[in-house]
Write a protein that holds these residues in place. Structure first.
Motif, mmCIF file in Angstrom:
data_model
loop_
_atom_site.group_PDB
_atom_site.id
_atom_site.type_symbol
_atom_site.label_atom_id
_atom_site.label_comp_id
_atom_site.label_asym_id
_atom_site.label_seq_id
_atom_site.Cartn_x
_atom_site.Cartn_y
_atom_site.Cartn_z
ATOM 1 N N ALA A 12 0.794 -1.257 0.057
ATOM 2 C CA ALA A 12 0.111 -0.047 -0.005
ATOM 3 C C ALA A 12 0.693 1.156 0.102
ATOM 4 O O ALA A 12 1.969 1.229 0.607
ATOM 5 C CB ALA A 12 -0.856 -0.188 1.228
ATOM 6 N N LYS A 14 -0.444 4.469 0.964
ATOM 7 C CA LYS A 14 -0.706 5.666 2.022
ATOM 8 C C LYS A 14 -0.299 4.884 3.224
ATOM 9 O O LYS A 14 -1.271 4.284 4.081
ATOM 10 C CB LYS A 14 -2.234 5.804 1.993
ATOM 11 N N SER A 82 -4.923 1.556 5.270
ATOM 12 C CA SER A 82 -4.413 1.303 3.771
ATOM 13 C C SER A 82 -4.568 -0.435 3.164
ATOM 14 O O SER A 82 -4.212 -0.741 2.196
ATOM 15 C CB SER A 82 -2.958 1.268 3.776
#
Length: 185
Positions: A12, A14, A82
Motif C-alpha cells: 500500500a 498510504k 491502507s
C-alpha cells in the motif's frame, strides 16, 4: 498445485513510514518492553526488603507504555486504513487492534489503581495487579501473533516481491542477472 501464478502484491502506498520501514512495528516495542519490565519489577517487589523503588518504577514504566501504545496505535490506524476492505488481512487487523485496545485499557486501570495504593501491607505490588499484568501480557502475545500473521503471512506493510527477491540473490551474480531476474518475477 495450480500452475497459474497469482498476481504480484504491491504494498500500500498510504502508510505510516518510509517505504520498507514502517513506524508501527518499531513503536510497539515501547509498550511491550516497558510492560514486560514492569512485570519483572513487580515480581522483584515481592522478594525485596525494600519494595518501594520497584513499585514506583513499575508504575512509571506502565505510564510510559501507555503513552507508547497510544503513539503506536496512531501509526497502526494509518496502516489499517491502507489494507483493502473485505480481506482476511483487514479482519485480522481489526482483531489485532481490538485486543491492543483491551490490553492498553487493562494497563490504564493498573496505572490508576497503583496511583491510589495498589500495594500489599509489606509495600510490594498487590497480587491482583501482578495477575492483571500477567494476563494482559499473555493477551498482548496473542495480538503480537496476529500482527506477525498480517506481516509474514499476508504481507501487510512489506516491500514489493521484486524488492524482497533482491535480498536472496547471490552476490557473485552480475547486476544484469539480478535485473533480468527481477523483471522476470
Amino acid at each position: 498445485m495450480d500452475s497459474q501464478r497469482l498476481p504480484s502484491k504491491e504494498p500500500a502506498t498510504k502508510v505510516a513510514g518510509p517505504y520498507g520501514h514502517p513506524f508501527h512495528p518499531l513503536l510497539v516495542t515501547i509498550p511491550i518492553g516497558t510492560w514486560v519490565a514492569s512485570l519483572i519489577l513487580d515480581i522483584a517487589s515481592k522478594t525485596s526488603n525494600d519494595p518501594n523503588p520497584y513499585v514506583l518504577c513499575a508504575r512509571w514504566l506502565i505510564g510510559i507504555g501507555i503513552i507508547g501504545a497510544v503513539v503506536a496505535a496512531i501509526f497502526g490506524l494509518m496502516d489499517l486504513a491502507s489494507i483493502p476492505e473485505r480481506t482476511p488481512a483487514k479482519r485480522i487487523a481489526f482483531t489485532h487492534m481490538t485486543i491492543n485496545l483491551l490490553v492498553t485499557a487493562a494497563f490504564i486501570v493498573s496505572w490508576v489503581i497503583r496511583g491510589n495504593g495498589g500495594i500489599e501491607a509489606d509495600g510490594s505490588t498487590s497480587t491482583e495487579l501482578l495477575i492483571l499484568s500477567i494476563i494482559a501480557l499473555a493477551v498482548l502475545a496473542v495480538s503480537g501473533w496476529l500482527g506477525g500473521m498480517m506481516t509474514y503471512r499476508y504481507g501487510v506493510r512489506v516491500a514489493r516481491e521484486s524488492d524482497q527477491a533482491e535480498g536472496y540473490h547471490d552476490a557473485r551474480t552480475s547486476p544484469a542477472d539480478r535485473t533480468n531476474h527481477r523483471h522476470a518475477a
